[in-house]
Design an enzyme around this catalytic site. Sequence first.
Site, short mmCIF file in Angstrom:
data_model
loop_
_atom_site.label_atom_id
_atom_site.label_comp_id
_atom_site.label_asym_id
_atom_site.label_seq_id
_atom_site.Cartn_x
_atom_site.Cartn_y
_atom_site.Cartn_z
CD GLU A 278 -2.26 -7.49 3.11
OE1 GLU A 278 -1.96 -6.31 2.84
OE2 GLU A 278 -3.06 -7.79 4.00
N GLY B 235 0.92 -5.02 1.04
CA GLY B 235 -0.23 -5.16 0.14
C GLY B 235 0.12 -5.84 -1.17
CB ALA C 269 -0.87 -0.02 1.24
N1 COA Z 1 4.54 3.47 0.10
C1 COA Z 1 5.00 4.67 -0.27
N2 COA Z 1 6.29 4.92 -0.55
C2 COA Z 1 7.14 3.90 -0.45
C3 COA Z 1 6.73 2.61 -0.06
C4 COA Z 1 5.36 2.42 0.21
N3 COA Z 1 4.87 1.22 0.55
N4 COA Z 1 7.81 1.80 -0.05
C5 COA Z 1 8.86 2.55 -0.41
N5 COA Z 1 8.45 3.81 -0.66
C6 COA Z 1 9.27 4.93 -1.13
C7 COA Z 1 10.33 5.33 -0.13
O1 COA Z 1 9.83 6.27 0.79
C8 COA Z 1 11.39 5.93 -1.04
O2 COA Z 1 10.96 7.23 -1.38
P1 COA Z 1 12.04 8.40 -1.61
O3 COA Z 1 12.88 7.94 -2.75
O4 COA Z 1 11.19 9.57 -1.89
O5 COA Z 1 12.81 8.52 -0.34
C9 COA Z 1 11.29 5.08 -2.30
O6 COA Z 1 10.00 4.47 -2.26
C10 COA Z 1 12.33 3.98 -2.39
O7 COA Z 1 12.30 3.23 -1.17
P2 COA Z 1 13.65 2.82 -0.42
O8 COA Z 1 13.23 2.20 0.87
O9 COA Z 1 14.58 3.97 -0.37
O10 COA Z 1 14.22 1.74 -1.43
P3 COA Z 1 14.96 0.38 -1.13
O11 COA Z 1 15.27 -0.21 -2.44
O12 COA Z 1 16.06 0.58 -0.15
O13 COA Z 1 13.88 -0.55 -0.39
C11 COA Z 1 11.74 -1.61 -0.07
C12 COA Z 1 12.72 -0.96 -1.07
C13 COA Z 1 10.49 -1.94 -0.81
C14 COA Z 1 12.35 -2.88 0.53
C15 COA Z 1 11.46 -0.61 1.07
O14 COA Z 1 11.10 0.65 0.51
C16 COA Z 1 10.34 -1.00 1.99
O15 COA Z 1 10.55 -1.79 2.88
N6 COA Z 1 9.15 -0.42 1.81
C17 COA Z 1 8.04 -0.59 2.70
C18 COA Z 1 7.35 -1.88 2.49
C19 COA Z 1 6.19 -1.99 3.45
O16 COA Z 1 6.29 -1.80 4.63
N7 COA Z 1 5.01 -2.29 2.90
C20 COA Z 1 3.83 -2.38 3.67
C21 COA Z 1 3.06 -1.13 3.57
S1 COA Z 1 1.68 -1.18 4.65
#
Ligand code: COA
Length: 706
Positions: free
Chosen positions: A105, A102, A63
């Site tokens: 999911e 999500g 999400a």
């Molecule tokens: N929603 C909105 N923005 C998100 C996001 C999400 N679920 N997941 C990542 N982003 C954004 C980050 O804020 C970052 O933004 P920025 O470039 O403006 O700072 C960008 O996407 C890249 O994310 P980053 O974490 O820097 O990249 P990464 O390659 O190191 O890691 C993930 C990628 C997917 C592993 C990591 O972003 C992550 O764990 N995201 C959250 C996943 C999560 O918790 N999902 C459940 C949501 S309820």
Amino acid sequence: MSKLLSYSVEDGIAVLIIDNPPVNALSQPVRHAIQDAFQAAQTDDAVVGLVIACAGRTFSAGADIREFNAPVKGPSLPVLIDEIEASKKPVVVALHGTTLGGGFELAIGCHYRIADEGTRVGLPEVHLGLIPGAGGTQRLPRLIGAEAAIEAITTGRHIPAPEALELGALDEVVGSDVIASAISAARRLSSSNKVKRTCSREVDPESIPDGIFQKSKVALAKRRRGFNAPPAAVDAIEWACSTPSRDGLKRERELSSQLKASVQSKAQRHLFFAERLALKIPDIPKETVIRPVESVGVIGAGTMGAGIAVCLLNADLTVVLVETKQDALDQGIAQIAKSLGRDVDRGRVAPEVRDARLARLSNALDLRGLQTVDLVIEAVFESLPLKKQIFSDLGSICRESTILATNTSTLDINEIAALTNSPQRVVGMHFFSPANIMKLLEVVRCDETEKDVIATTMSLGRRIGKVPVLSGTGYGFIGNRMLEDYVRESQMLLLEGADPAQVDSPLESWGMAMGPCAVMDLAGQDVSFLTRDQNRKFLPADPRYCVPGDVMYAEGRFGQKTRKGFYQYPDGRTRQDDPDAITLMRSAADRIGIEKRASISQQEILDRCLYALINRGAQLLDDGIALRASDIDVVWSAGYGFPAYRGGPMFYADTIGLDMILKAFENFGSQFGNEYDYWTPAPLLVSLAQAGKTFANWDADRIGGV
Ligand code: COA
């Protein structure tokens, strides 16, 4: 069709490819686009099956967290996934990259899951103070069983595809072209006319270990003390195992909405974005070319140097470890080998990987061994003359492009930098002990540090798995400078008659990993005393200042390492009250004329320690040492055991209200006196409180906040 999704039909199979860089977050427009395409496929008689995939570096990361502060605009993710699951035409999902939250999911709502072999799947919502709210707690146990689902959801870990296949969360793992495999699978399923819906399965009651739900909650109360989301996830999973999916999904949504509205989740979401924002330095453009770093010299093979070397080796960098004596070098190398070996014992790393890492470690008994490295991290003991000598030598030994970093926690890096032939390449890299475990890395910018040096160091920090935060120079940088005020108040309370346990216990119940007295015993009363003693010019000339710590030092009670400090540690680890320590502190208080108070409330202990911390944070913002309040929150949650569910000291201050904190300062000033300005609020605290603003407002007004 929307730009966020491409839709094509290949020989009867509709292929939906989501394209919402960088991580294909399932924002409202994306959900809308999926729903439109899904309905088009449903109504097209030529379509017999569907494939959902994502473009770019990853399948969806879930999400869009940025939408969580506003009411949900339809179609909501749970509704969309329910619709997809109900489809009569088979829906196959093709996964790659990190398929999280999500995104996963959505995958387990589809009828068949294929992943390429590098995929990692997971439900990391607990790290945002949430539970999966789009069916994850109901569908995952139906696929992998209650026990494995509890483990996956309460740790939020990223599960590699082969393991997920073995658990039953995936149907197939392929080595190449996952979309082509998914199209074939969709065709196969459409001709067999069998659609398997996860929600129509049941968790086999025989497979559920006795008492697993209760036992998990008891374990979580210890391991994730104070966090509300993990036990809520266990509750939801229990529903999945005991009720029809309709009821379980409803319960999941209730729990998920409650958590989403909670301060805990807001705090954890704040930290998620704060960590990423901390990497962005306003005057350093994103396009800044960073220097290539493949080989790093580490000077000093003590606990800190060896720990730093382990971080670097784990990130597949080449390391040259330098010491002055063979014994010390041997000990450091042994410590590194032991640490890398532990990962093999725990099954985290294959023996060949460990061997390859060790093979990238070389050593030298002379700084001249560092002639070709890209970056040097000096981690010798805190002696200004020694560090000055090292940096002066490095200036002529290393290549001109080599970045020179010091791990000092207390010394003036500008002074050290001035002795090299190019102070522009000198930077602080302040690691926290144990360096291979603690996440925080303070990157310290000196007066002359070049922008690309900062950018390179921040990026290296991220590469080695740290959470880097930029700090200006100044005594204690961000974290230790604030610690000073927090510890000062805790020790003042000891002098006023509180026992160490009385001080630590309310702070620990409130969420701190360890109370300040226990922290001092762990860090070593000798280390604290010597640091204090060498830096008196930065500290108040108050005869009461940290007297309890001084007494412990004078008595040789250095803390855990001598089994006696503020507490006693008969087995070297477990703390117990120590009447001798209390008597020593009482006598010291009597000597300086501090009377024992009849009682001190837990609230006062909390407020005095935490507000002193917050006030110093505000001062560091005023002084430009910290760039943002959110950076301070990252420092304290990643490096000092500040509970993530409180969002860091500055976020916490905002939740209390800065006007309330200001009032507390006035009360403390009149109750305890203010000769040393302990209760003089920082100008920023005053101005924000008077304007009815928050630290978050300040961040947003100045440089764009979280
Ligand atoms: N929603 C909105 N923005 C998100 C996001 C999400 N679920 N997941 C990542 N982003 C954004 C980050 O804020 C970052 O933004 P920025 O470039 O403006 O700072 C960008 O996407 C890249 O994310 P980053 O974490 O820097 O990249 P990464 O390659 O190191 O890691 C993930 C990628 C997917 C592993 C990591 O972003 C992550 O764990 N995201 C959250 C996943 C999560 O918790 N999902 C459940 C949501 S309820």
